[in-house]
Design a protein around this motif. Structure first.
Motif, PDB file in Angstrom:
ATOM      1  N   GLY A   1       0.783  -1.228   0.000  1.00  0.00           N
ATOM      2  CA  GLY A   1       0.000   0.000   0.000  1.00  0.00           C
ATOM      3  C   GLY A   1       0.814   1.277   0.000  1.00  0.00           C
ATOM      4  O   GLY A   1       0.495   2.223  -0.740  1.00  0.00           O
ATOM      5  N   ASN A   2       1.867   1.355   0.828  1.00  0.00           N
ATOM      6  CA  ASN A   2       2.544   2.628   0.994  1.00  0.00           C
ATOM      7  C   ASN A   2       3.303   3.106  -0.247  1.00  0.00           C
ATOM      8  O   ASN A   2       3.241   4.296  -0.570  1.00  0.00           O
ATOM      9  N   PRO A   3       4.038   2.239  -0.965  1.00  0.00           N
ATOM     10  CA  PRO A   3       4.638   2.746  -2.207  1.00  0.00           C
ATOM     11  C   PRO A   3       3.594   3.241  -3.208  1.00  0.00           C
ATOM     12  O   PRO A   3       3.797   4.261  -3.877  1.00  0.00           O
ATOM     13  N   VAL A   4       2.463   2.535  -3.305  1.00  0.00           N
ATOM     14  CA  VAL A   4       1.402   2.957  -4.221  1.00  0.00           C
ATOM     15  C   VAL A   4       0.824   4.295  -3.781  1.00  0.00           C
ATOM     16  O   VAL A   4       0.641   5.226  -4.587  1.00  0.00           O
ATOM     17  N   LEU A   5       0.531   4.414  -2.488  1.00  0.00           N
ATOM     18  CA  LEU A   5      -0.040   5.655  -1.974  1.00  0.00           C
ATOM     19  C   LEU A   5       0.967   6.801  -2.045  1.00  0.00           C
ATOM     20  O   LEU A   5       0.590   7.954  -2.313  1.00  0.00           O
ATOM     21  N   GLY A   6       2.251   6.504  -1.797  1.00  0.00           N
ATOM     22  CA  GLY A   6       3.279   7.531  -1.944  1.00  0.00           C
ATOM     23  C   GLY A   6       3.370   8.027  -3.375  1.00  0.00           C
ATOM     24  O   GLY A   6       3.527   9.229  -3.625  1.00  0.00           O
ATOM     25  N   TRP A   7       3.269   7.098  -4.338  1.00  0.00           N
ATOM     26  CA  TRP A   7       3.280   7.464  -5.754  1.00  0.00           C
ATOM     27  C   TRP A   7       2.081   8.341  -6.092  1.00  0.00           C
ATOM     28  O   TRP A   7       2.203   9.353  -6.801  1.00  0.00           O
ATOM     29  N   LEU A   8       0.894   7.990  -5.561  1.00  0.00           N
ATOM     30  CA  LEU A   8      -0.300   8.804  -5.794  1.00  0.00           C
ATOM     31  C   LEU A   8      -0.136  10.205  -5.223  1.00  0.00           C
ATOM     32  O   LEU A   8      -0.563  11.190  -5.834  1.00  0.00           O
ATOM     33  N   ALA A   9       0.477  10.290  -4.035  1.00  0.00           N
ATOM     34  CA  ALA A   9       0.701  11.602  -3.426  1.00  0.00           C
ATOM     35  C   ALA A   9       1.609  12.462  -4.291  1.00  0.00           C
ATOM     36  O   ALA A   9       1.445  13.685  -4.366  1.00  0.00           O
ATOM     37  N   ASP A  10       2.572  11.835  -4.972  1.00  0.00           N
ATOM     38  CA  ASP A  10       3.514  12.581  -5.812  1.00  0.00           C
ATOM     39  C   ASP A  10       2.894  13.014  -7.138  1.00  0.00           C
ATOM     40  O   ASP A  10       3.084  14.147  -7.588  1.00  0.00           O
ATOM     41  N   VAL A  11       2.156  12.116  -7.798  1.00  0.00           N
ATOM     42  CA  VAL A  11       1.712  12.395  -9.169  1.00  0.00           C
ATOM     43  C   VAL A  11       0.272  12.902  -9.250  1.00  0.00           C
ATOM     44  O   VAL A  11      -0.109  13.504 -10.263  1.00  0.00           O
ATOM     45  N   VAL A  12      -0.532  12.655  -8.228  1.00  0.00           N
ATOM     46  CA  VAL A  12      -1.927  13.103  -8.249  1.00  0.00           C
ATOM     47  C   VAL A  12      -2.104  14.297  -7.310  1.00  0.00           C
ATOM     48  O   VAL A  12      -2.302  15.425  -7.744  1.00  0.00           O
ATOM     49  N   ASP A  13      -2.036  14.024  -5.993  1.00  0.00           N
ATOM     50  CA  ASP A  13      -2.229  15.081  -5.006  1.00  0.00           C
ATOM     51  C   ASP A  13      -1.814  14.536  -3.650  1.00  0.00           C
ATOM     52  O   ASP A  13      -2.031  13.342  -3.378  1.00  0.00           O
ATOM     53  N   PRO A  14      -1.225  15.351  -2.762  1.00  0.00           N
ATOM     54  CA  PRO A  14      -0.862  14.864  -1.429  1.00  0.00           C
ATOM     55  C   PRO A  14      -2.041  14.339  -0.617  1.00  0.00           C
ATOM     56  O   PRO A  14      -1.852  13.573   0.334  1.00  0.00           O
ATOM     57  N   ARG A  15      -3.256  14.746  -1.001  1.00  0.00           N
ATOM     58  CA  ARG A  15      -4.448  14.284  -0.281  1.00  0.00           C
ATOM     59  C   ARG A  15      -4.934  12.916  -0.756  1.00  0.00           C
ATOM     60  O   ARG A  15      -5.787  12.301  -0.112  1.00  0.00           O
TER      61      ARG A  15
ATOM     62  N   LEU B   1      -5.258   9.752   1.621  1.00  0.00           N
ATOM     63  CA  LEU B   1      -6.349   9.800   2.596  1.00  0.00           C
ATOM     64  C   LEU B   1      -7.688   9.503   1.928  1.00  0.00           C
ATOM     65  O   LEU B   1      -8.517   8.774   2.485  1.00  0.00           O
ATOM     66  N   ILE B   2      -7.903  10.046   0.749  1.00  0.00           N
ATOM     67  CA  ILE B   2      -9.177   9.822   0.058  1.00  0.00           C
ATOM     68  C   ILE B   2      -9.311   8.358  -0.359  1.00  0.00           C
ATOM     69  O   ILE B   2     -10.355   7.722  -0.133  1.00  0.00           O
ATOM     70  N   VAL B   3      -8.259   7.798  -0.934  1.00  0.00           N
ATOM     71  CA  VAL B   3      -8.293   6.385  -1.334  1.00  0.00           C
ATOM     72  C   VAL B   3      -8.476   5.489  -0.109  1.00  0.00           C
ATOM     73  O   VAL B   3      -9.274   4.542  -0.120  1.00  0.00           O
ATOM     74  N   GLY B   4      -7.744   5.786   0.977  1.00  0.00           N
ATOM     75  CA  GLY B   4      -7.861   4.988   2.191  1.00  0.00           C
ATOM     76  C   GLY B   4      -9.262   5.018   2.769  1.00  0.00           C
ATOM     77  O   GLY B   4      -9.778   3.988   3.237  1.00  0.00           O
ATOM     78  N   GLY B   5      -9.903   6.175   2.740  1.00  0.00           N
ATOM     79  CA  GLY B   5     -11.262   6.271   3.255  1.00  0.00           C
ATOM     80  C   GLY B   5     -12.245   5.462   2.441  1.00  0.00           C
ATOM     81  O   GLY B   5     -13.100   4.742   2.985  1.00  0.00           O
TER      82      GLY B   5
END
Length: 421
Positions: free
Chosen positions: A357-371, A374-378
């Motif tokens: 999860g964390n590498p994927v979410l870190g990648w999303l934070a970099d290329v999509v938005d820092p938020r 949290l939105i995906v996790g919710g």
């Protein structure tokens, strides 16, 4: 509310834990900040470190459970605590000496992860040996209170220390803090520990643990839900660090404050759990998962720092409620010679998805938005809670039909979300 503290061994454990855990949370904040500093604010790098730190759980946590079922848990904990202290010491020396590089953090995170993967199931299953079954639920809640008191104090101290003296000294302080829990383990009276049945040395014990869990539909759905929520929803070390730095343009002190407000909520949830007189049911667990997902989604949508900090409080309370209820259900419904392995599987589900999860979410934070994390996790947490509720309802309806066919009479309505050993 504090019934478990009447036991001397548990008092020693709790007092040592609060000191050690404050150091641990100080190091977590410092490690995330050091990685962001060394990588130029790269959220993916934070995800990689977390993957390395929690990746060993995929392999070692269940074997840690086997060790817990076979051997003296107090001695095992002394060994794992010594390894964790050494990791903090080495990282602190490298950082203070201004020679630390990103790959150093990666290697030390992996070694710490190996130690923690063994430590976690041993630690969780050791609680009942200190307090006995009667006050086990209270002790688990107090463990959570201790953990989250440290989670409030540690990040706040860490943020200030990072600002004034740098991350290196934070790592060194954490290394020293392990002396408290190590001393508590040494001071315990072995004769006062509650005896439990130990599993004999035999082949196939890991497989037997998985077979036991798979044979229990209630445990099966509980652990599957834990896996999904922890993999995608419990991303706060990554998401809050990136949010504070990249969205709000703030420093380590602001990240520490966000971690502290989250911990205030989890401490509130732990206090309510300690006051609860009855054992938790699956309905409480699922309700808390759904509530957690909704609030995490709202946190990701908030437009400013203050609103994020405020909403992290109920989010933290619901986070604690679902994790504590899950742990109570597991520990109070399995035989003693299987408890270590079941808790090992729990830790596998709770932490084992982090490398995914964390590498994927870190990648999303970099290329999509820092938020985005949290939105995906919710969203994932809400979907997981709904799936678990539907699964249990369908399973219960099937069980009712089978029972009617066997007995030829109508059964009363069952409490479908109550634990069924």
């Amino acid at each position: 509310m504090f019934a478990a503290l009447h036991t001397r061994n548990y008092r020693l454990w709790a007092s040592g834990q609060i000191v050690s855990l404050i150091g641990t949370w100080m190091q977590r904040v410092a490690q995330d900040w050091l990685v962001l500093t060394l990588s130029g604010g790269n959220g993916f790098a934070v995800g990689i470190v977390m993957a390395l730190q929690f990746g060993p759980t995929l392999i070692l946590s269940v074997w840690g459970g086997v060790l817990a079922d076979r051997y003296d848990k107090r001695k095992l904990l002394m060994i794992t605590q010594a390894f964790a202290a050494a990791c903090g010491l080495v990282l602190g020396v490298l950082d203070v000496g201004n020679v630390v590089e990103l790959w150093h953090v990666y290697v030390i995170a992996f070694i710490l992860g190996c130690s923690s993967a063994i430590d976690a199931p041993v630690r969780q299953s050791f609680t009942i040996e200190m307090v006995g079954e009667k006050t086990l639920a209270n002790a688990i809640a107090l463990n959570s209170m201790t953990f989250n008191m440290a989670r409030i104090i540690g990040p706040a101290i860490s943020g200030v220390l990072i600002t004034f003296v740098g991350t290196g000294w934070v790592f060194l302080i954490n290394a020293v803090s392990f002396a408290a829990v190590f001393g508590a383990l040494v001071a315990m009276r072995a004769k006062d520990l509650y005896s439990v049945e130990r599993a004999p040395r035999a082949k196939g014990q890991v497989r037997a643990g998985f077979a036991y869990v798979w044979g229990r539909p209630d445990l099966r759905v509980l652990l599957a839900t834990i896996f999904m929520v922890s993999t995608f929803g419990l991303n706060f070390p990554l998401s809050l660090a990136v949010l504070a730095r990249n969205s709000f343009g703030s420093g380590a002190d602001a990240y520490g404050l966000l971690s502290t407000t989250l911990a205030v909520g989890t401490l509130l949830g732990a206090t309510l759990a300690a006051r609860r007189a009855t054992a938790p049911r699956l309905r409480l667990f699922i309700g808390a998962v759904l509530g957690f997902g909704i609030f995490e989604l709202l946190v990701g949508l908030m437009p400013n720092y203050i609103l994020v900090a405020v909403l992290l409080i109920p989010t933290g309370a619901l986070n604690l409620t679902f994790s504590t209820s899950a742990m109570n259900i597991l520990q109070m419904s399995v035989p003693s010679d299987m408890r270590g392995r079941v808790m090992g599987i729990y830790m596998l589900c709770f932490l084992g998805g982090t490398p995914i999860g964390n590498p994927v979410l870190g990648w999303l934070a970099d290329v999509v938005d820092p938020r985005a994390p949290l939105i995906v996790g919710g969203v994932v947490s809400v979907a997981s809670g709904l799936f678990a509720a539907v699964y249990l309802l369908r399973h219960n309806n099937l069980r009712v039909r089978v029972s009617r066919q066997a007995t030829g009479r109508r059964l009363p309505v069952l409490d479908v979300l109550q634990i069924q050993p």
